[in-house]
Design a protein around this motif. Structure first.
Motif, PDB file in Angstrom:
ATOM      1  N   ILE A   1       0.841  -1.207   0.000  1.00 15.74           N
ATOM      2  CA  ILE A   1       0.000   0.000   0.000  1.00 15.74           C
ATOM      3  C   ILE A   1       0.875   1.255   0.000  1.00 15.74           C
ATOM      4  O   ILE A   1       0.607   2.229  -0.724  1.00 15.74           O
ATOM      5  CB  ILE A   1      -0.963  -0.045   1.217  1.00 15.74           C
ATOM      6  N   LEU A   2       1.928   1.229   0.798  1.00 16.63           N
ATOM      7  CA  LEU A   2       2.858   2.375   0.825  1.00 16.63           C
ATOM      8  C   LEU A   2       3.562   2.530  -0.524  1.00 16.63           C
ATOM      9  O   LEU A   2       3.796   3.653  -0.981  1.00 16.63           O
ATOM     10  CB  LEU A   2       3.890   2.197   1.942  1.00 16.63           C
TER      11      LEU A   2
ATOM     12  N   ASN B   1      -5.406   0.428   9.299  1.00 20.64           N
ATOM     13  CA  ASN B   1      -6.516   1.115   8.633  1.00 20.64           C
ATOM     14  C   ASN B   1      -6.346   2.629   8.624  1.00 20.64           C
ATOM     15  O   ASN B   1      -6.763   3.301   7.675  1.00 20.64           O
ATOM     16  CB  ASN B   1      -7.849   0.745   9.301  1.00 20.64           C
ATOM     17  N   ALA B   2      -5.740   3.172   9.671  1.00 18.18           N
ATOM     18  CA  ALA B   2      -5.488   4.615   9.686  1.00 18.18           C
ATOM     19  C   ALA B   2      -4.517   4.983   8.559  1.00 18.18           C
ATOM     20  O   ALA B   2      -4.720   5.971   7.844  1.00 18.18           O
ATOM     21  CB  ALA B   2      -4.942   5.046  11.042  1.00 18.18           C
ATOM     22  N   ALA B   3      -3.466   4.184   8.410  1.00 15.12           N
ATOM     23  CA  ALA B   3      -2.507   4.427   7.327  1.00 15.12           C
ATOM     24  C   ALA B   3      -3.215   4.327   5.966  1.00 15.12           C
ATOM     25  O   ALA B   3      -3.043   5.182   5.086  1.00 15.12           O
ATOM     26  CB  ALA B   3      -1.363   3.418   7.401  1.00 15.12           C
ATOM     27  N   TYR B   4      -4.013   3.281   5.821  1.00 16.01           N
ATOM     28  CA  TYR B   4      -4.777   3.076   4.585  1.00 16.01           C
ATOM     29  C   TYR B   4      -5.685   4.274   4.312  1.00 16.01           C
ATOM     30  O   TYR B   4      -5.736   4.812   3.189  1.00 16.01           O
ATOM     31  CB  TYR B   4      -5.599   1.793   4.727  1.00 16.01           C
ATOM     32  N   ALA B   5      -6.397   4.723   5.353  1.00 18.79           N
ATOM     33  CA  ALA B   5      -7.388   5.802   5.181  1.00 18.79           C
ATOM     34  C   ALA B   5      -6.711   7.118   4.804  1.00 18.79           C
ATOM     35  O   ALA B   5      -7.244   7.887   3.997  1.00 18.79           O
ATOM     36  CB  ALA B   5      -8.206   5.972   6.460  1.00 18.79           C
TER      37      ALA B   5
ATOM     38  N   ASP C   1      -6.056  -4.615  -1.735  1.00 15.94           N
ATOM     39  CA  ASP C   1      -4.706  -4.276  -1.275  1.00 15.94           C
ATOM     40  C   ASP C   1      -4.592  -4.501   0.229  1.00 15.94           C
ATOM     41  O   ASP C   1      -3.553  -4.928   0.726  1.00 15.94           O
ATOM     42  CB  ASP C   1      -4.389  -2.813  -1.602  1.00 15.94           C
ATOM     43  N   TYR C   2      -5.650  -4.176   0.920  1.00 20.53           N
ATOM     44  CA  TYR C   2      -5.679  -4.299   2.379  1.00 20.53           C
ATOM     45  C   TYR C   2      -5.720  -5.759   2.826  1.00 20.53           C
ATOM     46  O   TYR C   2      -4.978  -6.165   3.728  1.00 20.53           O
ATOM     47  CB  TYR C   2      -6.892  -3.527   2.893  1.00 20.53           C
TER      48      TYR C   2
ATOM     49  N   TYR D   1     -12.949  -5.141  10.957  1.00 21.59           N
ATOM     50  CA  TYR D   1     -12.191  -3.968  11.407  1.00 21.59           C
ATOM     51  C   TYR D   1     -12.036  -2.933  10.296  1.00 21.59           C
ATOM     52  O   TYR D   1     -11.958  -1.737  10.569  1.00 21.59           O
ATOM     53  CB  TYR D   1     -10.834  -4.396  11.978  1.00 21.59           C
ATOM     54  N   PHE D   2     -12.016  -3.381   9.061  1.00 20.49           N
ATOM     55  CA  PHE D   2     -11.935  -2.445   7.932  1.00 20.49           C
ATOM     56  C   PHE D   2     -13.125  -1.490   7.941  1.00 20.49           C
ATOM     57  O   PHE D   2     -12.961  -0.267   7.847  1.00 20.49           O
ATOM     58  CB  PHE D   2     -11.913  -3.249   6.625  1.00 20.49           C
TER      59      PHE D   2
END
Lengths: 170, 170
Positions: A20-21, A144-148, A161-162, B140-141
Motif C-alpha cells: 500500500i505504501l 486502517n489509519a494508514a490506509y485511510a 490491497d488491504y 475492522y476495515f
C-alpha cells in the motif's frame, strides 16, 4: 491458533501495508509531489500522521507477540526516527523478520500469559483478552489509519490491497 | 476461541460503534448541522459513505458467524435501506441480538467449516482461514472506515471509543 492470528496474519498485514505504501510512492511520483507530503498527512489535526501510524502498527505486532510469549526483552528497539518511505519500509521489514523468529510452540502458554505494559500501572490482561480485545483491534486500527490517510489523498488502493491474497480452495 | 473472537468481540465492537455514532449525533447537534451530512460522508469520492460502512460492518459480523457455524440460513435479512441514524442504530442492535443467539458449541466445527459466498464462484476458505484472513480484517476495515469518516469530520472520538472497556485484572 495464537501463532496464526499473530505471527502469520500480522506479517501478512504488514506486507500488505508495504504494498500500500508502495502505491503511495507511485502516486506521488505520478503527481510529481514529494512522497513526504503523504508521509506527514493525517485525517484530523490531532491524529498521528502516516509515519506514526506505520510505526505503531509495527510496534503493536512486535510488542504483542513479545508479550504473549513472555519474551518481552527479545523485541528489537526502534528509535521512531523514520522520516523517509525507505526507512518506514525497513521498519516494517525488521518487524516481519522479528516475527519470523517465533514458532507455534512459543505460544503454548499465551492464553494465560499476563500481558501488561507500563501505562497500565501494574494491571494486566490475560493473553486471550489481550489478543482479542487489545492487540488485534490495535493492529487493525493503525493499519486502517494508514490506509485511510492514503485513500483520502487519492491513492488508488482498495480492499484487495488491504486484505491481500486469500488461500481459496476448490 | 472462535466464539470469543466473533460473537463476543464483534458484539463489543458493534456496541463501540453505536457509541461512536452517538458521538457523531451529539457533534452534529452542537454544530447545528443535519446528522445526515455525516451519514453521507466519505473520505474519497469512490468510497462507501458512513451508512454503507455501518451496514457492511454489521453484515460481516452477521454472515461471518452464520457461515462459520454452518447456519447460513439463520441470518436475518436486511434491505440496506437505512437513511437515518436511528435506523442504523437499530441495524446494529439487530445484529448484536442475532449474534447473541449463538453459543460456544455452535462453533465446534468452525475451524474446518467450508466458508464461501456467492462471489467466490464455488471456491471456499477453511473456517480458520476465513476467520483470520477475511472475516476479522473485514470487520475492522468497516468499523475503522466509519470511525475515520467521523474523525475526519471533527467528531471528538479517540482510540478509547474504538477499543471500548478493557477487562484489566490486578
Amino acid at each position: 491458533m495464537f501463532y496464526d492470528m499473530t505471527v502469520v496474519q500480522f506479517s501478512k498485514m504488514l506486507q500488505n501495508l508495504t504494498a500500500i505504501l508502495n502505491k503511495g510512492e507511485a502516486f506521488a511520483q505520478s503527481k510529481k509531489i514529494d512522497v513526504a507530503v503523504l508521509l506527514n498527512s493525517r485525517l484530523a489535526p490531532d491524529q498521528f500522521n502516516l509515519i506514526r501510524q506505520v510505526q505503531i502498527a509495527c510496534d503493536t505486532a512486535k510488542l504483542g507477540v513479545a508479550r504473549l510469549t513472555g519474551k518481552t526483552d527479545s523485541a528489537p528497539k526502534h528509535a521512531d526516527d523514520e522520516t523517509t518511505l525507505e526507512q518506514l519500509q525497513q521498519r516494517i521489514a525488521d518487524t516481519v523478520a522479528y516475527l519470523a523468529t517465533f514458532s507455534e510452540a512459543d505460544f503454548n502458554q499465551a492464553a494465560t500469559q499476563h500481558v501488561t505494559q507500563p501505562r497500565w500501572e501494574g494491571k494486566y490482561l490475560t493473553g486471550s483478552d489481550a489478543l482479542i480485545q487489545h492487540i488485534i483491534p490495535n493492529l487493525y486500527f493503525h493499519v486502517n489509519a494508514a490506509y485511510a490517510i492514503l485513500r483520502h489523498n487519492g491513492v488508488d488502493i482498495g480492499k484487495r490491497d488491504y486484505l491481500g491474497v486469500m488461500p481459496y480452495k476448490s
